[in-house]
Write a protein that holds these residues in place. Structure first.
Motif, PDB file in Angstrom:
ATOM      1  N   ALA A  93     111.658  80.087   3.978  1.00  0.00           N
ATOM      2  CA  ALA A  93     111.786  78.634   4.136  1.00  0.00           C
ATOM      3  C   ALA A  93     113.072  78.258   4.849  1.00  0.00           C
ATOM      4  CB  ALA A  93     111.711  77.939   2.777  1.00  0.00           C
ATOM      5  N   ALA A  94     114.044  79.145   4.871  1.00  0.00           N
ATOM      6  CA  ALA A  94     115.301  78.868   5.578  1.00  0.00           C
ATOM      7  C   ALA A  94     115.076  78.725   7.078  1.00  0.00           C
ATOM      8  CB  ALA A  94     116.315  79.978   5.307  1.00  0.00           C
ATOM      9  N   ARG A  95     113.926  79.163   7.568  1.00  0.00           N
ATOM     10  CA  ARG A  95     113.618  79.028   8.999  1.00  0.00           C
ATOM     11  C   ARG A  95     113.096  77.635   9.355  1.00  0.00           C
ATOM     12  NH1 ARG A  95     109.995  84.549   9.672  1.00  0.00           N
ATOM     13  NH2 ARG A  95     111.599  86.075   9.096  1.00  0.00           N
ATOM     14  N   ARG A 118     112.994  74.043  10.397  1.00  0.00           N
ATOM     15  CA  ARG A 118     113.990  73.372  11.221  1.00  0.00           C
ATOM     16  C   ARG A 118     113.804  71.866  11.273  1.00  0.00           C
ATOM     17  NH1 ARG A 118     113.132  76.871  16.603  1.00  0.00           N
ATOM     18  NH2 ARG A 118     114.876  75.611  17.374  1.00  0.00           N
ATOM     19  N   CYS A 119     113.023  71.311  10.364  1.00  0.00           N
ATOM     20  CA  CYS A 119     112.715  69.875  10.432  1.00  0.00           C
ATOM     21  C   CYS A 119     112.523  69.327   9.030  1.00  0.00           C
ATOM     22  CB  CYS A 119     111.431  69.666  11.242  1.00  0.00           C
ATOM     23  SG  CYS A 119     109.956  70.395  10.480  1.00  0.00           S
ATOM     24  N   PRO A 120     112.498  68.003   8.888  1.00  0.00           N
ATOM     25  CA  PRO A 120     112.193  67.411   7.588  1.00  0.00           C
ATOM     26  C   PRO A 120     110.781  67.766   7.117  1.00  0.00           C
ATOM     27  CG  PRO A 120     113.240  65.801   9.018  1.00  0.00           C
ATOM     28  CD  PRO A 120     112.916  66.990   9.871  1.00  0.00           C
ATOM     29  N   VAL A 121     110.648  67.929   5.802  1.00  0.00           N
ATOM     30  CA  VAL A 121     109.359  68.219   5.181  1.00  0.00           C
ATOM     31  C   VAL A 121     109.058  67.127   4.168  1.00  0.00           C
ATOM     32  CG1 VAL A 121     108.084  69.793   3.660  1.00  0.00           C
ATOM     33  CG2 VAL A 121     109.513  70.716   5.506  1.00  0.00           C
ATOM     34  N   TRP A 122     107.891  66.532   4.298  1.00  0.00           N
ATOM     35  CA  TRP A 122     107.400  65.541   3.338  1.00  0.00           C
ATOM     36  C   TRP A 122     106.150  66.098   2.679  1.00  0.00           C
ATOM     37  CZ3 TRP A 122     102.705  63.290   2.639  1.00  0.00           C
ATOM     38  CH2 TRP A 122     102.645  62.166   1.803  1.00  0.00           C
ATOM     39  N   ALA A 123     106.054  65.959   1.369  1.00  0.00           N
ATOM     40  CA  ALA A 123     104.873  66.430   0.638  1.00  0.00           C
ATOM     41  C   ALA A 123     104.391  65.345  -0.305  1.00  0.00           C
ATOM     42  CB  ALA A 123     105.189  67.704  -0.143  1.00  0.00           C
ATOM     43  N   GLY A 124     103.095  65.141  -0.341  1.00  0.00           N
ATOM     44  CA  GLY A 124     102.485  64.196  -1.268  1.00  0.00           C
ATOM     45  C   GLY A 124     101.469  64.908  -2.139  1.00  0.00           C
ATOM     46  N   VAL A 125     101.453  64.577  -3.432  1.00  0.00           N
ATOM     47  CA  VAL A 125     100.563  65.256  -4.370  1.00  0.00           C
ATOM     48  C   VAL A 125     100.226  64.307  -5.512  1.00  0.00           C
ATOM     49  CG1 VAL A 125     102.450  66.242  -5.737  1.00  0.00           C
ATOM     50  CG2 VAL A 125     100.234  67.415  -5.677  1.00  0.00           C
ATOM     51  N   GLY A 126      99.045  64.456  -6.079  1.00  0.00           N
ATOM     52  CA  GLY A 126      98.651  63.647  -7.225  1.00  0.00           C
ATOM     53  C   GLY A 126      99.261  64.168  -8.519  1.00  0.00           C
ATOM     54  N   THR A 175     109.576  72.649  -4.634  1.00  0.00           N
ATOM     55  CA  THR A 175     110.826  71.916  -4.414  1.00  0.00           C
ATOM     56  C   THR A 175     112.036  72.826  -4.583  1.00  0.00           C
ATOM     57  OG1 THR A 175     110.860  71.139  -6.726  1.00  0.00           O
ATOM     58  CG2 THR A 175     109.802  69.715  -5.086  1.00  0.00           C
ATOM     59  N   ALA A 176     111.945  73.800  -5.485  1.00  0.00           N
ATOM     60  CA  ALA A 176     113.053  74.752  -5.636  1.00  0.00           C
ATOM     61  C   ALA A 176     113.210  75.594  -4.372  1.00  0.00           C
ATOM     62  CB  ALA A 176     112.803  75.652  -6.848  1.00  0.00           C
ATOM     63  N   GLU A 177     112.078  75.999  -3.778  1.00  0.00           N
ATOM     64  CA  GLU A 177     112.124  76.763  -2.531  1.00  0.00           C
ATOM     65  C   GLU A 177     112.764  75.942  -1.419  1.00  0.00           C
ATOM     66  OE1 GLU A 177     109.008  79.026   0.489  1.00  0.00           O
ATOM     67  OE2 GLU A 177     108.429  77.133  -0.485  1.00  0.00           O
ATOM     68  N   MET A 178     112.333  74.693  -1.269  1.00  0.00           N
ATOM     69  CA  MET A 178     112.876  73.833  -0.223  1.00  0.00           C
ATOM     70  C   MET A 178     114.373  73.586  -0.429  1.00  0.00           C
ATOM     71  SD  MET A 178     110.373  73.129   1.904  1.00  0.00           S
ATOM     72  CE  MET A 178     109.657  74.760   1.587  1.00  0.00           C
ATOM     73  N   GLN A 179     114.751  73.327  -1.678  1.00  0.00           N
ATOM     74  CA  GLN A 179     116.154  73.030  -1.972  1.00  0.00           C
ATOM     75  C   GLN A 179     117.044  74.241  -1.721  1.00  0.00           C
ATOM     76  OE1 GLN A 179     117.295  70.098  -2.535  1.00  0.00           O
ATOM     77  NE2 GLN A 179     119.430  70.606  -2.999  1.00  0.00           N
TER      78      GLN A 179
END
Length: 241
Positions: free
Chosen positions: A153-155, A157-165, A180-184
């Motif tokens: 995930a360190a590769r 290079r842009c913002p990531v948005w995720a939506g979930v129920g 979210t832990a991976e992204m953070q």
């Protein structure tokens, strides 16, 4: 509303002949572009209309295929096809790269301004493109808080948005927390929106076939998620430089 031109494009990927939907905005100049990835059953008119709607805003859009032109109506047949794909990041990347090559090859596409929007399996593919270091301006996923191989995930290079129920049994809280832990940990510019009371595939109108337990449409949240995706594109992929 601008005039949109759309047509079918065939291209090879994953040992199949994929059947994508290309939507072009009015005009002749180069425009920012968006990949749109479908959910597990395949590419249908719903995602084609999504592509057309984004083209009406001014984007070049390719709604890509994952099933070789098929829409799976049998849930078990769909799972038998999709689950091995979701377990294989390299296959997902190859499908994503093939679609990206088609989109980049379009004369109207600005190859330096591309985003990826994916739903379910298509969202997982969009994330894998990011983990593969593809130069995207934004990644948006709905119902796809999937994690990748350690460290990759360190590769992104842009913002990531995720939506979930909030009630999605396929992407439950533990899965959301791992994502979210991976992204953070990777230092990604990420956002997660949890839509209260929604289950899996809440964005998609009810269809015949390939319906599993825990899947259902939530019209209000579907509209909200669409607006959130459009807002992300407006922020990260503006139609005027």
């Amino acid at each position: 509303m601008t005039t949109v031109t759309s047509h079918t494009v065939e291209y090879p990927a994953d040992g199949l002949t994929m059947v994508g939907h290309l939507a072009l905005p009015a005009g002749t100049g180069r425009r920012p572009a968006v990949l749109v990835g479908p959910e597990g059953p395949g590419l249908n008119d719903f995602q084609r209309r999504r592509a057309d709607a984004l083209a009406e805003l001014g984007y070049v859009v390719l709604a890509f295929d994952i099933n070789g032109g098929r829409w799976f109506t049998d849930p078990q047949e769909m799972l038998a096809h999709v689950m091995p794909l979701l377990a294989d990041p390299d296959r997902m990347r190859s499908i994503g790269h093939a679609a990206l090559d088609v989109l980049r090859a379009q004369p109207r596409t600005d190859p330096d301004r591309i985003a990826a929007v994916g739903y379910g399996t298509g969202g997982a593919i969009a994330l894998e493109l990011g983990r593969d270091g593809v130069d995207l301006r934004a990644i948006a996923t709905v119902n796809a808080t999937t994690t990748g191989r350690p460290g990759e995930a360190a590769r992104i290079r842009c913002p990531v948005w995720a939506g979930v129920g909030s009630e999605d049994p396929i992407m439950p809280p533990a899965q959301r927390e791992a994502f979210t832990a991976e992204m953070q940990a990777a230092g990604v510019d990420w956002r997660l929106v949890v839509y209260g009371g929604a289950v899996h595939a809440f964005h998609h109108p009810s269809v015949e076939g390939a319906v599993l337990p825990g899947v259902g449409h939530h019209p209000l949240h579907a509209q909200r998620a669409w607006r959130d995706v459009v807002d992300l594109l407006a922020e990260c992929l503006p139609l005027t430089k």
